[in-house]
Design a protein around this motif. Structure first.
Motif, PDB file in Angstrom:
ATOM      1  N   ASP A 176     -11.600  -7.334   3.132  1.00  0.00           N
ATOM      2  CA  ASP A 176     -11.072  -6.600   4.384  1.00  0.00           C
ATOM      3  C   ASP A 176      -9.525  -6.961   4.496  1.00  0.00           C
ATOM      4  OD1 ASP A 176     -13.379  -5.742   4.884  1.00  0.00           O
ATOM      5  OD2 ASP A 176     -13.920  -7.183   6.535  1.00  0.00           O
ATOM      6  N   GLU A 177      -8.871  -8.294   4.361  1.00  0.00           N
ATOM      7  CA  GLU A 177      -7.718  -8.589   4.524  1.00  0.00           C
ATOM      8  C   GLU A 177      -6.684  -7.999   3.650  1.00  0.00           C
ATOM      9  OE1 GLU A 177      -6.474 -12.914   3.739  1.00  0.00           O
ATOM     10  OE2 GLU A 177      -8.723 -13.210   3.117  1.00  0.00           O
ATOM     11  N   VAL A 178      -7.081  -8.119   2.497  1.00  0.00           N
ATOM     12  CA  VAL A 178      -6.179  -7.231   1.290  1.00  0.00           C
ATOM     13  C   VAL A 178      -6.148  -5.700   1.710  1.00  0.00           C
ATOM     14  CG1 VAL A 178      -6.246  -6.569  -1.044  1.00  0.00           C
ATOM     15  CG2 VAL A 178      -6.793  -9.040  -0.169  1.00  0.00           C
ATOM     16  N   ARG A 179      -7.314  -5.153   2.072  1.00  0.00           N
ATOM     17  CA  ARG A 179      -7.513  -3.805   2.352  1.00  0.00           C
ATOM     18  C   ARG A 179      -6.456  -3.388   3.507  1.00  0.00           C
ATOM     19  NH1 ARG A 179     -12.932  -4.183   1.852  1.00  0.00           N
ATOM     20  NH2 ARG A 179     -13.219  -3.862   4.110  1.00  0.00           N
ATOM     21  N   LEU A 180      -6.672  -4.048   4.452  1.00  0.00           N
ATOM     22  CA  LEU A 180      -5.920  -3.860   5.723  1.00  0.00           C
ATOM     23  C   LEU A 180      -4.576  -4.096   5.514  1.00  0.00           C
ATOM     24  CD1 LEU A 180      -8.280  -5.498   8.411  1.00  0.00           C
ATOM     25  CD2 LEU A 180      -7.759  -3.068   8.104  1.00  0.00           C
ATOM     26  N   LEU A 181      -4.047  -5.031   4.732  1.00  0.00           N
ATOM     27  CA  LEU A 181      -2.500  -5.268   4.227  1.00  0.00           C
ATOM     28  C   LEU A 181      -2.157  -4.205   3.638  1.00  0.00           C
ATOM     29  CD1 LEU A 181      -0.186  -7.153   4.257  1.00  0.00           C
ATOM     30  CD2 LEU A 181      -1.278  -8.274   2.198  1.00  0.00           C
ATOM     31  N   ALA A 182      -3.019  -3.802   2.596  1.00  0.00           N
ATOM     32  CA  ALA A 182      -2.377  -2.395   1.821  1.00  0.00           C
ATOM     33  C   ALA A 182      -2.137  -1.239   2.650  1.00  0.00           C
ATOM     34  CB  ALA A 182      -3.279  -2.147   0.598  1.00  0.00           C
ATOM     35  N   TYR A 183      -3.215  -1.022   3.604  1.00  0.00           N
ATOM     36  CA  TYR A 183      -3.191   0.155   4.278  1.00  0.00           C
ATOM     37  C   TYR A 183      -1.811   0.082   5.075  1.00  0.00           C
ATOM     38  CZ  TYR A 183      -4.613   3.436   7.947  1.00  0.00           C
ATOM     39  OH  TYR A 183      -4.634   4.425   8.803  1.00  0.00           O
ATOM     40  N   SER A 184      -1.598  -1.091   5.900  1.00  0.00           N
ATOM     41  CA  SER A 184      -0.595  -1.278   6.654  1.00  0.00           C
ATOM     42  C   SER A 184       0.796  -1.053   5.998  1.00  0.00           C
ATOM     43  CB  SER A 184      -0.674  -2.521   7.381  1.00  0.00           C
ATOM     44  OG  SER A 184      -0.190  -3.616   6.485  1.00  0.00           O
ATOM     45  N   MET A 185       0.745  -1.463   4.785  1.00  0.00           N
ATOM     46  CA  MET A 185       2.189  -1.362   3.922  1.00  0.00           C
ATOM     47  C   MET A 185       2.390   0.318   3.456  1.00  0.00           C
ATOM     48  SD  MET A 185       2.058  -4.784   1.691  1.00  0.00           S
ATOM     49  CE  MET A 185       3.667  -4.311   0.977  1.00  0.00           C
ATOM     50  N   LEU A 186       1.185   0.969   3.305  1.00  0.00           N
ATOM     51  CA  LEU A 186       1.264   2.343   2.987  1.00  0.00           C
ATOM     52  C   LEU A 186       1.433   2.958   4.211  1.00  0.00           C
ATOM     53  CD1 LEU A 186      -1.761   2.904   0.601  1.00  0.00           C
ATOM     54  CD2 LEU A 186       0.588   3.154  -0.078  1.00  0.00           C
ATOM     55  N   SER A 187       1.088   2.782   5.170  1.00  0.00           N
ATOM     56  CA  SER A 187       1.407   3.522   6.455  1.00  0.00           C
ATOM     57  C   SER A 187       2.973   3.272   6.847  1.00  0.00           C
ATOM     58  CB  SER A 187       0.620   2.889   7.584  1.00  0.00           C
ATOM     59  OG  SER A 187      -0.846   3.166   7.307  1.00  0.00           O
ATOM     60  N   GLY A 188       3.296   1.955   6.781  1.00  0.00           N
ATOM     61  CA  GLY A 188       4.751   1.889   6.909  1.00  0.00           C
ATOM     62  C   GLY A 188       5.641   2.694   6.225  1.00  0.00           C
ATOM     63  N   LYS A 189       5.267   2.919   4.880  1.00  0.00           N
ATOM     64  CA  LYS A 189       6.125   3.652   4.072  1.00  0.00           C
ATOM     65  C   LYS A 189       6.043   5.323   4.598  1.00  0.00           C
ATOM     66  CE  LYS A 189       5.670   0.696  -0.289  1.00  0.00           C
ATOM     67  NZ  LYS A 189       7.154   0.443  -0.287  1.00  0.00           N
ATOM     68  N   GLU A 190       4.791   5.618   4.746  1.00  0.00           N
ATOM     69  CA  GLU A 190       4.761   7.076   5.195  1.00  0.00           C
ATOM     70  C   GLU A 190       5.538   7.309   6.430  1.00  0.00           C
ATOM     71  OE1 GLU A 190       0.604   7.751   5.611  1.00  0.00           O
ATOM     72  OE2 GLU A 190       0.104   7.456   3.673  1.00  0.00           O
ATOM     73  N   VAL A 192       8.172   6.159   7.639  1.00  0.00           N
ATOM     74  CA  VAL A 192       9.558   5.982   7.268  1.00  0.00           C
ATOM     75  C   VAL A 192       9.790   7.558   6.853  1.00  0.00           C
ATOM     76  CG1 VAL A 192      11.316   5.396   5.872  1.00  0.00           C
ATOM     77  CG2 VAL A 192       9.938   3.735   6.633  1.00  0.00           C
ATOM     78  N   PHE A 193       9.223   8.083   6.158  1.00  0.00           N
ATOM     79  CA  PHE A 193       9.363   9.514   5.751  1.00  0.00           C
ATOM     80  C   PHE A 193       9.230  10.479   6.939  1.00  0.00           C
ATOM     81  CE2 PHE A 193       8.675   8.013   1.295  1.00  0.00           C
ATOM     82  CZ  PHE A 193       9.622   8.724   0.535  1.00  0.00           C
ATOM     83  N   GLU A 194       8.028  10.253   7.647  1.00  0.00           N
ATOM     84  CA  GLU A 194       8.198  11.118   8.806  1.00  0.00           C
ATOM     85  C   GLU A 194       8.735  11.167   9.818  1.00  0.00           C
ATOM     86  OE1 GLU A 194       4.145   9.801  10.189  1.00  0.00           O
ATOM     87  OE2 GLU A 194       2.824  10.364   8.580  1.00  0.00           O
ATOM     88  N   LEU A 195       9.604   9.888  10.326  1.00  0.00           N
ATOM     89  CA  LEU A 195      10.416   9.739  11.186  1.00  0.00           C
ATOM     90  C   LEU A 195      11.874  10.433  10.605  1.00  0.00           C
ATOM     91  CD1 LEU A 195       9.955   6.125  12.406  1.00  0.00           C
ATOM     92  CD2 LEU A 195       9.329   8.129  13.559  1.00  0.00           C
TER      93      LEU A 195
END
Length: 336
Positions: A176-190, A192-195
């Protein structure tokens, strides 16, 4: 911090007076006997206990002299109710202990070991496992959860094009910790584009003319980059590409340039509209865009149409420096 005071002469005087009075109390007890002896003993014993109490308080270090009344009452009770044993205990045990405590200085700083936090900057050892097998292999094959988590964190030092596939692989990790970390990092990149897209769209509503065309080109470029990085997939990717195409068409209607036609050609290629892509790329080439950028796409179009001679001819137009790019080098080596 204030140093403890030296031994008070008045404290020693009161202790000595208390000892003399205590001795006199016991002599009266044994000498007079009966009720008179008991009365004299109690009076002299109380006076001795009071002298011991006051003397003990005066001998305390300055930092321990708070609460004078309660401290003297404590010493008086110990001396009075336990007779000579209490007095001896105060002088020989309590006072040395209190004085020793007063001499001890508390350190201003206390050294602590650096905590092993999970989000410290990752130090990549050039001889370590990350450099030997690559981050993608660590995330995909290694059983050590902490090592996979560190590999995901290390993608922060990679370009978006290299980091996103690794993060998407990590989304399927069993931990879970690896999945959540990857998800948060992808969400952060997305995010940036959205803003940035929202900011440009808000600015576009306040401008027109050439500045509006430039803003639409920037919005289309952001949509294209978001898609090419793999941050969106499926129907969301199709929507993003359509939005990019609408914006670049609006920019072209204002002022056609080689760069805008080139972007439109890439968008049409990604959407499978190959005839539109060829027209846009041809217009970009006509307006002066160099072959290093257009030839690979013309070669791809020719390959899709099974026109292998044209595919080889277009790849031959690519400069030697561009041929060395990791994604293009094996293709060029195969065809030329």
């Amino acid at each position: 911090m204030r140093a403890p005071s030296a031994l008070s002469p008045f404290g020693l005087l009161f202790i000595a007076l208390g000892a003399v009075l205590e001795l006199a109390a016991w002599l009266a007890w044994f000498g007079l006997g009966g009720v008179p002896g008991t009365a004299v003993f109690l009076v002299l014993h109380a006076a001795a206990a009071l002298g011991i109490a006051v003397g003990a308080w005066l001998l305390l270090p300055l930092r321990l002299r708070g609460g004078r009344g309660s401290a003297i009452a404590f010493f008086f009770s110990a001396a009075f109710f336990t007779s000579w044993l209490g007095m001896a205990g105060i002088v020989l045990a309590l006072l040395p202990g209190f004085y020793r405590y007063g001499l001890r200085r508390e350190p201003g700083w206390e050294q602590r070991r650096e905590p092993d936090l999970p989000f410290k900057p990752v130090q990549v050892n050039p001889n370590g496992v990350f450099m030997r097998v690559g981050l993608a292999a660590v995330v995909k094959y290694f059983r050590d959860t902490d090592l996979r988590r560190r590999a995901v964190m290390a993608t922060r030092h990679l370009s978006g094009r290299r980091a996103v596939p690794i993060l998407r692989q990590a989304l399927r990790d069993p931990a879970d910790e690896v999945r959540l970390l990857a998800y948060s990092m992808l969400s952060g990149k997305e995010r940036v584009f959205e803003l940035e897209i929202r900011r440009l769209q808000a600015e576009l509503r306040e401008h027109d003319g050439r500045s509006g065309d430039w803003l639409r080109e920037q919005i289309a470029s952001l949509y294209w980059e978001q898609s090419s990085l793999g941050l969106v997939e499926g129907e969301v990717q199709a929507f993003v590409l359509q939005e990019a195409l609408l914006n670049i068409d609006a920019a072209l209607s204002g002022r056609p340039t080689a760069g805008r036609h080139y972007l439109r050609g890439k968008l049409c290629m990604r959407l499978g509209r190959y005839n539109d892509a060829e027209r846009a790329l041809s217009e970009a080439r006509r307006l002066g865009l160099d072959d290093n950028r257009t030839a690979p796409y013309f070669a791809e179009l020719a390959f899709l149409r099974r026109d292998y001679a044209t595919c080889r001819a277009e790849l031959a137009r690519v400069g030697h420096e561009i041929r060395k790019l990791p994604r293009l080098e094996p293709v060029v080596q195969y065809w030329i």
